[in-house]
Design a protein around this motif. Structure first.
Motif, PDB file in Angstrom:
ATOM      1  N   ALA A 226       0.877  -1.186   0.121  1.00 39.06           N
ATOM      2  CA  ALA A 226       0.132  -0.061  -0.029  1.00 39.06           C
ATOM      3  C   ALA A 226       0.834   1.120   0.034  1.00 39.06           C
ATOM      4  O   ALA A 226       1.935   1.125   0.441  1.00 39.06           O
ATOM      5  CB  ALA A 226      -0.980   0.079   1.096  1.00 39.06           C
ATOM      6  N   LEU A 227       0.283   2.283  -0.472  1.00 40.48           N
ATOM      7  CA  LEU A 227       0.990   3.651  -0.540  1.00 40.48           C
ATOM      8  C   LEU A 227       0.066   4.159   0.655  1.00 40.48           C
ATOM      9  O   LEU A 227      -1.030   4.363   0.956  1.00 40.48           O
ATOM     10  CB  LEU A 227       0.639   4.407  -1.822  1.00 40.48           C
ATOM     11  CG  LEU A 227       1.310   3.616  -3.186  1.00 40.48           C
ATOM     12  CD1 LEU A 227       0.783   4.334  -4.442  1.00 40.48           C
ATOM     13  CD2 LEU A 227       2.950   3.423  -3.101  1.00 40.48           C
ATOM     14  N   ARG A 228       0.846   4.927   1.444  1.00 41.74           N
ATOM     15  CA  ARG A 228       0.303   5.617   2.708  1.00 41.74           C
ATOM     16  C   ARG A 228       0.390   7.218   2.383  1.00 41.74           C
ATOM     17  O   ARG A 228       1.171   7.818   1.907  1.00 41.74           O
ATOM     18  CB  ARG A 228       1.361   5.661   3.847  1.00 41.74           C
ATOM     19  CG  ARG A 228       1.867   4.195   4.286  1.00 41.74           C
ATOM     20  CD  ARG A 228       0.773   3.145   4.729  1.00 41.74           C
ATOM     21  NE  ARG A 228       0.065   3.691   5.618  1.00 41.74           N
ATOM     22  CZ  ARG A 228      -1.073   2.853   6.389  1.00 41.74           C
ATOM     23  NH1 ARG A 228      -1.473   1.790   5.875  1.00 41.74           N
ATOM     24  NH2 ARG A 228      -1.595   3.401   7.224  1.00 41.74           N
ATOM     25  N   SER A 229      -0.886   7.507   2.748  1.00 40.39           N
ATOM     26  CA  SER A 229      -1.219   9.021   2.552  1.00 40.39           C
ATOM     27  C   SER A 229      -1.640   9.712   3.616  1.00 40.39           C
ATOM     28  O   SER A 229      -2.341   9.016   4.407  1.00 40.39           O
ATOM     29  CB  SER A 229      -1.939   9.328   1.113  1.00 40.39           C
ATOM     30  OG  SER A 229      -3.499   8.950   1.600  1.00 40.39           O
ATOM     31  N   VAL A 237       5.241   3.981   2.287  1.00 33.15           N
ATOM     32  CA  VAL A 237       4.457   2.864   1.804  1.00 33.15           C
ATOM     33  C   VAL A 237       4.648   1.734   2.917  1.00 33.15           C
ATOM     34  O   VAL A 237       5.349   1.996   3.961  1.00 33.15           O
ATOM     35  CB  VAL A 237       5.568   2.139   0.835  1.00 33.15           C
ATOM     36  CG1 VAL A 237       5.883   3.427  -0.394  1.00 33.15           C
ATOM     37  CG2 VAL A 237       7.064   1.840   1.238  1.00 33.15           C
ATOM     38  N   GLN A 238       3.701   0.958   2.897  1.00 29.85           N
ATOM     39  CA  GLN A 238       3.481  -0.190   3.747  1.00 29.85           C
ATOM     40  C   GLN A 238       4.144  -1.587   2.929  1.00 29.85           C
ATOM     41  O   GLN A 238       3.525  -1.868   1.964  1.00 29.85           O
ATOM     42  CB  GLN A 238       2.109  -0.497   4.108  1.00 29.85           C
ATOM     43  CG  GLN A 238       2.157  -1.592   5.347  1.00 29.85           C
ATOM     44  CD  GLN A 238       0.439  -1.794   5.694  1.00 29.85           C
ATOM     45  OE1 GLN A 238      -0.040  -0.739   5.661  1.00 29.85           O
ATOM     46  NE2 GLN A 238       0.419  -2.909   6.206  1.00 29.85           N
ATOM     47  N   THR A 239       4.870  -2.441   3.415  1.00 25.73           N
ATOM     48  CA  THR A 239       5.620  -3.442   2.928  1.00 25.73           C
ATOM     49  C   THR A 239       4.654  -4.513   3.326  1.00 25.73           C
ATOM     50  O   THR A 239       3.776  -4.722   4.412  1.00 25.73           O
ATOM     51  CB  THR A 239       6.893  -3.611   3.308  1.00 25.73           C
ATOM     52  OG1 THR A 239       7.052  -4.139   4.767  1.00 25.73           O
ATOM     53  CG2 THR A 239       7.813  -2.704   3.101  1.00 25.73           C
ATOM     54  N   ARG A 240       4.960  -5.774   2.766  1.00 27.30           N
ATOM     55  CA  ARG A 240       4.118  -6.972   2.797  1.00 27.30           C
ATOM     56  C   ARG A 240       3.936  -7.380   4.323  1.00 27.30           C
ATOM     57  O   ARG A 240       3.293  -7.914   5.094  1.00 27.30           O
ATOM     58  CB  ARG A 240       4.489  -8.118   1.858  1.00 27.30           C
ATOM     59  CG  ARG A 240       3.460  -9.229   1.680  1.00 27.30           C
ATOM     60  CD  ARG A 240       3.962  -9.922   0.657  1.00 27.30           C
ATOM     61  NE  ARG A 240       5.468 -10.078   0.185  1.00 27.30           N
ATOM     62  CZ  ARG A 240       5.914 -10.234  -0.995  1.00 27.30           C
ATOM     63  NH1 ARG A 240       5.093 -10.591  -2.028  1.00 27.30           N
ATOM     64  NH2 ARG A 240       7.164 -10.323  -1.282  1.00 27.30           N
ATOM     65  N   ASN A 241       5.435  -7.475   4.766  1.00 28.78           N
ATOM     66  CA  ASN A 241       5.753  -7.762   6.385  1.00 28.78           C
ATOM     67  C   ASN A 241       5.135  -6.862   7.377  1.00 28.78           C
ATOM     68  O   ASN A 241       5.427  -6.807   8.495  1.00 28.78           O
ATOM     69  CB  ASN A 241       6.981  -8.228   6.533  1.00 28.78           C
ATOM     70  CG  ASN A 241       8.072  -7.301   6.408  1.00 28.78           C
ATOM     71  OD1 ASN A 241       7.622  -5.996   6.367  1.00 28.78           O
ATOM     72  ND2 ASN A 241       9.368  -7.433   6.480  1.00 28.78           N
ATOM     73  N   GLY A 242       4.305  -5.590   6.897  1.00 30.38           N
ATOM     74  CA  GLY A 242       3.840  -4.855   7.846  1.00 30.38           C
ATOM     75  C   GLY A 242       4.691  -3.461   8.017  1.00 30.38           C
ATOM     76  O   GLY A 242       4.226  -2.765   8.717  1.00 30.38           O
TER      77      GLY A 242
END
Ligand SMILES: Cc1cc2nc3c(=O)[nH]c(=O)nc-3n(C[C@H](O)[C@H](O)[C@H](O)COP(=O)(O)OP(=O)(O)OC[C@H]3O[C@@H](n4cnc5c(N)ncnc54)[C@H](O)[C@@H]3O)c2cc1C
Length: 419
Positions: A226-229, A237-242
């Motif tokens: 996800a892109l964090r806004s 950004v948020q990576t797969r491992n949180g």
């Protein structure tokens, strides 16, 4: 904060992401590349290796009729896997609407200055960074078996010449004199002197190494989910491992896999994955080289590129969604086609096979630039058959967007929000 002190995160470590990282870091920016797999192992790994400035997009008048005839034929150069897929149907509709003389001319006028600039950057990069990547400046030959194909190529060169390139028509005999592997059935062709060839994976890994030297951090096996806004501004950004990774700018260079991250922000981005294949062949022991000069098999759209001790046969365009399933008969078509143009294919031994996904937008142009609705977000993808060719210029333009606020060339036609 000075623009150089800001942190830029690049999502995707293909040729586009790595070129962006290089040009940003070369100017002193703080850059992290997040790659969910390994650097340069997706489409940028096994493409044909042609640097082809002035290459027209696949949107051409007559393309729809030609495509309709062969569309669902599993062995045709252009194949659509039959399925219910509204996004694909919309893409095909938009694509068909841009298969006009006016649009091809517009696309060519847009792409030509980028092609010229990128070609110059390749020369500079190879020289100044001493990249070892089998770079060959000798152009390529587009060769035709049929008079019909040859005539259509001659018509196309008018447009290409008008964009500052110098394609030259050649007879079959002149081609055979230049490249002994071409057989007597070839009627004629066109030589593209501004083109060059390269080993694409070596180019990406060499560029990544130089980028690292200028301070880029590469984090592999790190998928961005996800892109964090905050208030519409992209903050990281948020990576797969949180993990949350903060950034002042995020550049999305995820190739054919870019769509979910943009859709999650409500950005319409009609990108389709167009699968292509390669088969690398070497000649049997003691036999003559399969090919000494790069050639395109005009009627079949197969690119044949001599590389370090082997020849890469690459091509076909398959709209079957995001998957890496190899359809063996399509792969075999590459070398079968080559046997119709080249005398040497009886001595060919298959060395490796591969497929990859081109990121294709329906108007045949890439998306490069800032997303106005989400300050801090930049997009660099959709390069279709031109990602290697336009990699360096894309990297330079993105560095200018991020660090200067605007690019050094007018690329408003490539706005990511144009759809
Ligand atoms: C058969 C074939 C022949 C071709 N021949 C040529 C040619 O001769 N000349 C030319 O100019 N072009 C050619 N192309 C096109 C060229 O290969 C592509 O345009 C180019 O590689 C696209 O580069 P990219 O960096 O955008 O995408 P990719 O190389 O696909 O890289 C994208 C990267 O982003 C990563 N990624 C995606 N999403 C995420 C995420 N959420 N988090 C973290 N990482 C992510 C992926 O793992 C991948 O490594 C060819 C393509 C094919 C298939």
């Amino acid at each position: 904060m000075r623009s150089l002190d800001r942190h830029t995160v690049l999502v995707g470590g293909g040729v586009i992401g790595v070129c962006c990282a290089y040009f940003l870091a070369k100017r002193g920016a703080r850059v992290t590349v997040l790659e969910r797999d390994q650097i340069g192992k997706a489409a940028s790994f096994g493409n044909a290796g042609s640097i082809a400035p002035g290459h027209p997009p696949i949107n051409k008048p007559g393309r729809v009729r030609q495509a309709l005839k062969s569309l669902f034929h599993p062995l045709s150069p252009l194949y659509v896997a039959p399925r219910f897929d509204p996004a694909l149907a919309k893409w095909l509709w938009s694509f068909s609407r841009t298969c006009t003389e006016e649009h091809v001319e517009f696309a060519m006028r847009t792409l030509a200055p980028l092609g010229h600039a990128s070609r110059t950057l390749f020369d500079e990069l190879i020289q100044t960074e001493k990249l070892r990547c089998w770079f060959c400046r000798d152009g390529y030959y587009e060769i035709y078996l049929t008079e019909r194909g040859f005539e259509s190529a001659k018509r196309e060169i008018k447009l290409i010449s008008g964009c500052g390139f110098h394609p030259g028509v050649m007879s079959g005999d002149a081609l055979r004199e230049r490249e002994p592997a071409i057989n007597d059935r070839v009627a004629g062709g066109v030589f593209y002197p501004e083109a060059a060839t390269i080993n694409p994976y070596e180019f990406v890994t060499e560029m990544a190494q130089r980028a690292e030297h200028y301070g880029v951090k590469f984090q592999t096996a790190t998928g961005v989910v996800a892109l964090r806004s905050a208030d519409g501004h992209i903050r990281g950004v948020q990576t797969r491992n949180g993990e949350l990774i903060e950034a002042d700018s995020v550049v999305l260079a995820g190739g054919a896999y870019s769509v979910p991250l943009l859709h999650a922000l409500g950005i319409r981005f009609p990108l389709q994955a167009a699968k292509g294949y390669h088969r690398d062949c070497e000649s049997k022991e003691g036999a003559a080289p399969l090919l000494s000069h790069a050639c395109v098999l005009g009627e079949n759209m197969v690119f044949c590129t001599p590389m370090d001790g082997f020849v890469r046969f690459a091509g076909t365009l398959e709209l079957s969604g995001v998957n890496h399933e190899i359809r063996q008969p399509r792969l075999e078509q590459l070398t079968k086609a080559a046997s119709r143009y080249l005398k040497t294919m009886g001595d060919a031994k298959v060395k490796s096979e591969w497929c990859g996904l081109r990121p294709c937008l329906p108007d045949g142009l890439p998306a490069v630039g800032a997303v106005s609705r989400h300050p801090g977000l930049f997009v660099a993808t959709g390069h279709a058959m031109m990602g290697l060719t336009l990699g360096p210029v894309t990297g330079k333009l993105i560095a200018e967007y991020v660090l200067d606020g605007s690019p050094g060339m007018d690329i408003s036609a490539l706005r990511p929000e144009r759809f």
